[in-house]
Enzyme design. Structure first.
Site, PDB file in Angstrom:
ATOM      1  N   HIS A 156       0.827  -1.219   0.000  1.00  0.00           N
ATOM      2  CA  HIS A 156       0.000   0.000   0.000  1.00  0.00           C
ATOM      3  C   HIS A 156       0.856   1.262   0.000  1.00  0.00           C
ATOM      4  O   HIS A 156       0.424   2.295   0.504  1.00  0.00           O
ATOM      5  CB  HIS A 156      -0.926   0.051   1.223  1.00  0.00           C
ATOM      6  CG  HIS A 156      -1.705  -1.198   1.485  1.00  0.00           C
ATOM      7  ND1 HIS A 156      -2.991  -1.397   1.038  1.00  0.00           N
ATOM      8  CD2 HIS A 156      -1.345  -2.345   2.140  1.00  0.00           C
ATOM      9  CE1 HIS A 156      -3.409  -2.593   1.421  1.00  0.00           C
ATOM     10  NE2 HIS A 156      -2.424  -3.193   2.078  1.00  0.00           N
ATOM     11  N   SER A 279      15.469  21.972 -15.898  1.00  0.00           N
ATOM     12  CA  SER A 279      14.264  22.777 -16.078  1.00  0.00           C
ATOM     13  C   SER A 279      14.663  24.114 -16.679  1.00  0.00           C
ATOM     14  O   SER A 279      15.719  24.657 -16.359  1.00  0.00           O
ATOM     15  CB  SER A 279      13.589  22.978 -14.717  1.00  0.00           C
ATOM     16  OG  SER A 279      12.796  24.148 -14.727  1.00  0.00           O
TER      17      SER A 279
END
Ligand code: ARG
Length: 396
Positions: A156, A279
């Protein structure tokens, strides 16, 4: 004459552009296979008494040259020719005259395209299985170099139990090898010889030997009966794409996890500069674009599989031009996964796991199941009782 069926009637350019579409471009990769199948067909015609030794020799030499010239970039299949079968036959007739015009006896482009596609597919499956194996080898290398580093195992996405880089990498490596085995098993449907089924209903009048081309092209058996051949178009492709889709999914999950591990929040792996992109606005960024694209592309083969099934579903028997569309989906799906498998084999060895970061994430609760098992082993209490005691101790 350009098209094999040309009657000298005017050609509608718009129709040709729609019907041939990009098929002539896709067919460039079938040229070598159609050359092989054409040579085998010519040898069968000779063995069956329909082609002289001189004609066979002329066709053999010319086919080899046509193939070599194509491989060297000297010619391409043109839109006017529609497909590689036409392009090759045109060149044979041009170079060999009458011998060239004897080769189409007992065949049709309908069985020709299947022969070329199946030969291509058998190679493509082996190539893709090899690439999956290489990605698995890269994970083995990672396990050998950094495998002893402990890391949390998750369920999970919550920390669950202690694991290690070796266990993490080993799981993916095993599944990639399973995918490779699946791809190799998918060869069965491509391993039957379509030649001799001609347009779909066999060859009347002449006694042609289907066993001859079966043996010389390395197929395991002739595809029988002849009416099964066109019904089967798309099935070997779908089987291959299904296996490729599983591989794509495993590669995508591996890539997705590396993206997660490379976040500042996890910090489990560091990617070297050559694996990251920057970036345009944020100077500090080092982005895992390659793994994001591998994740994003992981559905390509599944999408192609869906496309193939959608093309072939509900088609009546026999050849239909719809079937041509299977080719594009097949190539796109297989190419996409191959590119990702090769990328992962290249990138995985460059990933560095951060031992201290992972050790810091291994809190004591991850050992509670282990403590319960020890209690069972030492005192013989039922597991459920040991589980309760451990939890009680923990909560106290
Ligand atoms: N490009 C065609 C295909 O892939 C070749 C077979 C053409 N046959 C025909 N009857 N038009 O299906």
């Amino acid at each position: 004459m350009t098209r094999l069926w040309d009657r000298g009637e005017p050609l509608d350019r718009i129709v040709l552009e729609y019907t041939a579409g990009e098929d002539h471009l896709l067919d460039d990769r079938l040229v070598a296979y159609d050359v092989r199948a054409s040579a085998a067909h010519a040898a069968m015609l000779h063995a069956s008494g329909f082609l002289s030794s001189d004609d066979l020799a002329a066709l053999g030499t010319t086919l080899a040259r046509i193939g070599a010239d194509h491989a060297a970039g000297a010619w391409r299949v043109s839109l006017e020719e529609e497909d590689c079968h036409t392009a090759i036959e045109n060149r044979l007739v041009e170079a060999c005259g009458e011998a060239g015009s004897r080769i189409h006896l007992g065949r049709s482009r309908n069985d020709q395209v299947l022969a070329a596609l199946r030969l291509w597919l058998k190679d493509a499956l082996e190539t893709l299985a090899g690439a999956a194996g290489a990605a698995a080898d890269a994970l083995d290398g990672l396990a050998a170099a950094q495998g002893s580093l402990p890391m949390p195992g998750y369920t999970h996405l919550q920390r669950a139990m202690p694991s290690s880089v070796a266990l993490w990498a080993g799981g993916f490596a095993a599944e990639l090898r399973d995918d490779a085995a699946g791809l190799r098993a998918a060869r069965r449907r491509a391993d039957r010889n379509p030649l001799g089924s001609a347009a779909g209903y066999g060859v009347p009048v002449l006694e042609l030997d289907r066993g001859h081309t079966t043996a010389s092209l390395g197929f395991s058996e002739p595809h029988v009966p002849v009416t099964a051949v066109q019904l089967s178009r798309g099935k070997a492709e779908a089987g291959a794409l299904f296996e490729a889709a599983l591989l794509g999914q495993d590669l995508g999950r591996l890539a997705a996890e590396l993206c997660l591990f490379a976040t500042a929040e996890f910090g489990f792996v560091r990617l070297p500069p050559e694996l990251t992109t920057g970036s345009s606005m944020l100077p500090q960024k080092r982005n895992p674009d390659l793994f994001e694209l591998a994740r994003g592309r992981s559905g390509e083969a599944a999408a192609a599989l869906f496309e193939v099934l959608a093309v072939t579903a509900k088609l009546p028997s026999g050849y239909h031009r719809d079937l041509q569309l299977v080719k594009k989906a097949l190539f796109r799906g297989m190419d996409g996964v191959l590119a990702t498998a090769r990328l992962m084999a290249h990138a995985v060895p460059l990933v560095r796991f951060d031992g201290p970061r992972m050790a810091a994430a291994l809190d004591d609760d991850l050992r509670l199941a282990e403590r319960a098992y020890r209690l069972v082993q030492e005192s013989g209490v039922p597991f459920r009782e040991a589980y309760r005691r451990v939890r009680r101790d923990e909560e106290a």
